[in-house]
Design a protein around this motif. Structure first.
Motif, short mmCIF file in Angstrom:
data_model
loop_
_atom_site.label_atom_id
_atom_site.label_comp_id
_atom_site.label_asym_id
_atom_site.label_seq_id
_atom_site.Cartn_x
_atom_site.Cartn_y
_atom_site.Cartn_z
N MET A 93 -8.90 -28.35 17.59
CA MET A 93 -8.06 -27.17 17.31
C MET A 93 -8.68 -26.35 16.17
O MET A 93 -9.03 -26.89 15.14
CB MET A 93 -6.66 -27.65 16.91
CG MET A 93 -5.60 -26.56 16.99
SD MET A 93 -4.01 -27.15 16.38
CE MET A 93 -3.65 -28.47 17.55
N GLU A 94 -8.81 -25.05 16.37
CA GLU A 94 -9.30 -24.16 15.32
C GLU A 94 -8.27 -24.13 14.20
O GLU A 94 -7.08 -24.06 14.44
CB GLU A 94 -9.43 -22.75 15.88
CG GLU A 94 -10.58 -22.55 16.84
CD GLU A 94 -11.84 -22.07 16.15
OE1 GLU A 94 -11.74 -21.17 15.30
OE2 GLU A 94 -12.91 -22.62 16.44
N PRO A 109 -6.63 -21.95 11.68
CA PRO A 109 -6.55 -20.51 11.37
C PRO A 109 -6.45 -20.21 9.87
O PRO A 109 -6.47 -19.05 9.49
CB PRO A 109 -5.28 -20.06 12.09
CG PRO A 109 -4.43 -21.28 12.18
CD PRO A 109 -5.38 -22.46 12.25
N ILE A 128 -0.93 -14.78 9.85
CA ILE A 128 -0.92 -15.10 11.29
C ILE A 128 0.50 -15.22 11.84
O ILE A 128 0.74 -15.86 12.86
CB ILE A 128 -1.72 -16.40 11.58
CG1 ILE A 128 -1.20 -17.57 10.73
CG2 ILE A 128 -3.21 -16.16 11.29
CD1 ILE A 128 -1.86 -18.90 11.05
N MET A 145 3.25 -16.72 10.59
CA MET A 145 3.96 -18.00 10.49
C MET A 145 4.76 -18.18 9.20
O MET A 145 5.79 -18.84 9.21
CB MET A 145 2.97 -19.16 10.62
CG MET A 145 2.44 -19.31 12.03
SD MET A 145 1.33 -20.70 12.17
CE MET A 145 0.79 -20.48 13.88
N LYS A 167 0.86 -9.71 11.95
CA LYS A 167 0.39 -10.05 13.29
C LYS A 167 0.74 -8.97 14.31
O LYS A 167 -0.07 -8.60 15.15
CB LYS A 167 0.99 -11.39 13.74
CG LYS A 167 0.28 -11.97 14.94
CD LYS A 167 0.70 -13.40 15.22
CE LYS A 167 1.85 -13.44 16.21
NZ LYS A 167 2.10 -14.82 16.67
N ASP A 183 3.39 -23.08 16.99
CA ASP A 183 2.56 -23.25 18.18
C ASP A 183 2.66 -21.97 19.01
O ASP A 183 3.20 -21.96 20.11
CB ASP A 183 3.06 -24.47 18.99
CG ASP A 183 2.12 -24.84 20.11
OD1 ASP A 183 0.98 -24.33 20.12
OD2 ASP A 183 2.52 -25.65 20.97
N ALA A 184 2.13 -20.89 18.45
CA ALA A 184 2.21 -19.58 19.09
C ALA A 184 1.06 -19.45 20.09
O ALA A 184 0.10 -20.20 20.03
CB ALA A 184 2.14 -18.48 18.03
N ASP A 233 -1.25 -17.25 20.23
CA ASP A 233 -2.51 -16.81 19.64
C ASP A 233 -2.99 -17.68 18.48
O ASP A 233 -4.19 -17.76 18.21
CB ASP A 233 -2.43 -15.34 19.19
CG ASP A 233 -1.09 -14.99 18.59
OD1 ASP A 233 -0.27 -15.91 18.40
OD2 ASP A 233 -0.85 -13.81 18.29
N TYR A 234 -2.08 -18.30 17.75
CA TYR A 234 -2.48 -19.17 16.63
C TYR A 234 -1.69 -20.47 16.70
O TYR A 234 -0.51 -20.45 17.00
CB TYR A 234 -2.20 -18.51 15.28
CG TYR A 234 -3.00 -17.25 15.01
CD1 TYR A 234 -4.35 -17.32 14.69
CD2 TYR A 234 -2.38 -16.01 15.06
CE1 TYR A 234 -5.07 -16.17 14.44
CE2 TYR A 234 -3.10 -14.84 14.81
CZ TYR A 234 -4.45 -14.93 14.49
OH TYR A 234 -5.16 -13.80 14.24
N GLN A 235 -2.37 -21.57 16.38
CA GLN A 235 -1.68 -22.86 16.30
C GLN A 235 -1.91 -23.44 14.91
O GLN A 235 -3.03 -23.42 14.41
CB GLN A 235 -2.24 -23.84 17.36
CG GLN A 235 -1.91 -23.43 18.80
CD GLN A 235 -2.87 -22.36 19.33
OE1 GLN A 235 -4.07 -22.43 19.10
NE2 GLN A 235 -2.33 -21.36 20.02
#
Lengths: 279, 355
Positions: A1-2, A4, A247, A249, A262, B113-114, B116-118
């Motif tokens: 998993m990247e 972010p 991002i 969140m 975003k 857990d979107a 585009d981004y996790q």
């Protein structure tokens, strides 16, 4: 998993003090790992988190255009902990960039259209990126008009480039300052809303305005554009809010259900008219 | 669905057997209040609680956690570069989590857990956690889970649902993860018969009937955002609020966070910590401008986020599981059930007006 939250490591390649008050510096960064430059695939209007280990991160609009290769560029106002530390850093120092983040000016929509760029003060950074981008793809756009103002001549960003653009006949430049005692000042004197009223083309469905500046400038420019026939969906703004994650969140930069980081920072005035004024 | 019969006489020995594969977390009494804590070897969960004072969110999403490590020592090759900590997520089992707290993870997951981004930190912890829930036979007086998308026997968000039946637990096996944990504990006696099914159904109905408090959310989705945002009641709602942040701290579905670097000498960590929309600093610009500088704006943000923005964004209901903690523990008695009613009614009016 990247991950972010993990920035790309970069080296400060070049630092320029932009303004006479020395509060604005332009930083050119080079990626430590050359392959990261390709991953940092951005559009004019996006931003990134500048990351300094031990200090934190700041969200800053990208001032370079994707058509400029080999570096990314940011102009930073000295305000808080991270930006003050950055201003004290030197060429060669190592830090990080996380992004690109957010949406961008609607370049697909703007194809074939007239574009009016209206900027004030140090909010000219992503507008510079936009101008460079449009000039690199000049045949894709109709008339390009720029109204850019600062308090004094010494507070204008990118002065050498402004002078070069003034000489071109494919971009209509209107530089202005609030006031100056320089007898050799050969451009406009007056606030951005006034110069916009005098110089900007009338609005129609093929003409879009991109407006970035301090709240007071936007407040008085908007009625001028309204009067001049600009539709709210043709007025494009870029918002700022306090950010951390970048991002969508961490929860702080929302305006209604939209996250500035975003879903923005770019919104049309039409969209903003339907949203709470929490910016 | 498979049901396993766990004789309470085998409970402690079974839990002990799982200790070499799982980190055990369960409810314990601590200074007069229940909370979830790691169960040190031999310690058993105290299943006699109504609900824990704090939610279970910290198990997946710690109040503070390290995102990265860094060194500022110029003699080190990696100075000023961020490095990820090793993903040390041990397989964890939470014993006795209530269905509401488990349902909260499903709501919060939509944020982390979107498409585009996790968020790798949250997701890694969530994926490595087995939720062994305990059905609620004695819900609290402020609980309203049945009208917040869940219920005292709600099992969708769990891996196992335990039903306390005299000297045994009837364990409904919801997922493979749950089945693996039960097998590890040596609990294998199946009890899939009509009588057991009927017992569970009866208990479930009785528990649901004990939930006396409800909310109505039917108008929220169709309402105009600005009609609720501009409604006249926000000053009244916020009047008594002291912006203490207790509600966001306790809430299993509040996820907002801050990121800060903490340096000690030449090394440090980039930390992530819970934050709160109740605090003015949360949105303060570097310029001094603050888009939510007033208390009423912050109180409105909390309720608008939970009951309108989230509803619109994910189209999966409200961001609240009805655990009742914020109602129970707000020092000035602000009650999300009452605010929800105001918002739902304002929404109704806005829909009527639009028609």
């Amino acid at each position: 998993m990247e991950n972010p939250y993990l920035p790309y490591p970069v080296r400060i390649d070049n630092i320029i003090t932009e303004t006479e008050d020395k509060n604005l510096k332009t930083f050119k960064f080079v990626f430590l790992n050359p392959e990261d430059e390709a991953k940092f695939d951005y559009h004019a209007g996006q931003f990134a988190e500048l990351s300094i280990a031990g200090k934190g991160e700041i969200p800053i609009g990208i001032a370079s255009s994707p058509t400029e290769k080999g570096f990314v560029m940011f102009t930073v106002n000295k305000v808080g902990l991270v930006s003050s530390h950055l201003h004290a850093m030197k060429e060669g120092d190592i830090m990080g960039i996380r992004g690109p983040l957010g949406n961008w000016f609607p370049w697909e929509t703007l194809k074939g259209k007239n574009v009016v760029i209206i900027g004030g003060g140090f909010a000219f950074t992503t507008l510079r990126a936009s101008i460079i981008h449009m000039l690199a793809h000049r045949d894709q756009f109709g008339d390009i008009t720029v109204v850019y103002g600062a308090r004094t001549p010494g507070m204008l960003l990118y002065r050498e480039e402004l002078a070069q653009w003034e000489k071109r006949d494919d971009i209509d430049m209107h530089i202005t300052v609030d006031s100056t005692d320089d007898p050799d000042w050969k451009y406009n004197t007056g606030f951005v809303p006034t110069i916009t009223e005098q110089k900007a083309p009338p609005g129609d469905e093929n003409t879009y305005a991109i407006i970035c500046g301090p709240p007071i400038m936007i407040k008085f420019t908007q009625p001028v554009l309204d009067k001049n026939g600009y539709h709210p969906e043709n007025m494009i703004m870029s918002l700022e809010n306090r950010m951390k994650c970048g991002i969508g969140m961490c929860g702080r930069c929302n305006v209604g259900r939209h996250f500035v980081c975003k879903d923005g920072p770019v919104f049309t005035l039409g969209q903003l008219n339907r949203m709470p004024k929490e910016y | 669905m498979k049901i396993i019969n766990i004789n309470k006489a085998d409970w402690n020995t079974g839990l002990k057997k799982t200790a070499d594969g799982y980190r055990l977390i369960g409810p314990v009494m601590d200074q007069g209040f229940y909370l979830f804590k790691p169960l040190e070897s031999g310690k058993v969960p105290d299943m006699g609680f109504t609900n824990t004072r704090l939610s279970a969110k910290g198990i997946i999403y710690p109040q503070s956690q390290t995102l990265f490590n860094y060194s500022l020592d110029p003699n080190r090759e990696d100075h000023h570069l961020l490095t990820e900590p090793e993903d040390a997520h041990q397989l964890t089992v939470v014993i006795g989590i209530r269905p509401c707290d488990a349902a909260a993870f499903v709501q919060v997951k939509r944020n982390f857990d979107a498409p585009d981004y996790q968020d790798p930190y949250w997701l890694s912890a969530y994926e490595n956690t087995v939720l062994v829930g305990l059905a609620c036979d004695q819900p609290g007086s402020t609980c309203f889970c049945t009208t917040a998308g869940g219920g005292p026997y709600h099992e969708d968000a769990l891996d196992v649902l335990l039903v306390d039946e005299d000297d045994q637990y009837l364990a409904r096996v919801v997922s493979e993860k749950g089945a693996a944990f039960l097998a590890k504990a040596g609990w294998t006696e199946t009890a899939d018969n009509d009588l057991v099914m009927k017992t569970i159904a009866t208990r479930k109905e009785a528990a649901e009937n004990r939930i006396s408090s409800t909310i109505k959310t039917n108008n929220l989705a169709d309402a105009e955002t600005m009609a609720i945002y501009d409604a006249p009641f926000w000053d009244d709602v916020a009047f008594a609020c002291i912006n203490c942040g207790t509600c966001t701290y306790l809430c299993p579905t509040c996820w907002c966070f801050d990121i800060q670097d903490e340096t000690h000498g030449m090394s440090g960590q980039r930390m992530r910590s819970w934050d709160s929309c109740m605090f003015p600093l949360f949105t303060l610009h570097g310029s001094g401008h603050n888009p939510r500088g007033q208390k009423v704006q912050r109180v409105r943000q909390r309720f608008m986020h939970k009951l309108k923005y989230y509803v619109d964004k994910y189209e999966a209901g409200i961001q609240c599981v009805g655990c009742g903690r914020c109602v129970d523990q707000c020092p000035v008695n602000i009650d999300i059930r009452k605010v929800c009613e105001l918002m739902n009614n304002a929404g109704k009016q806005s829909v009527t007006c639009a028609a």
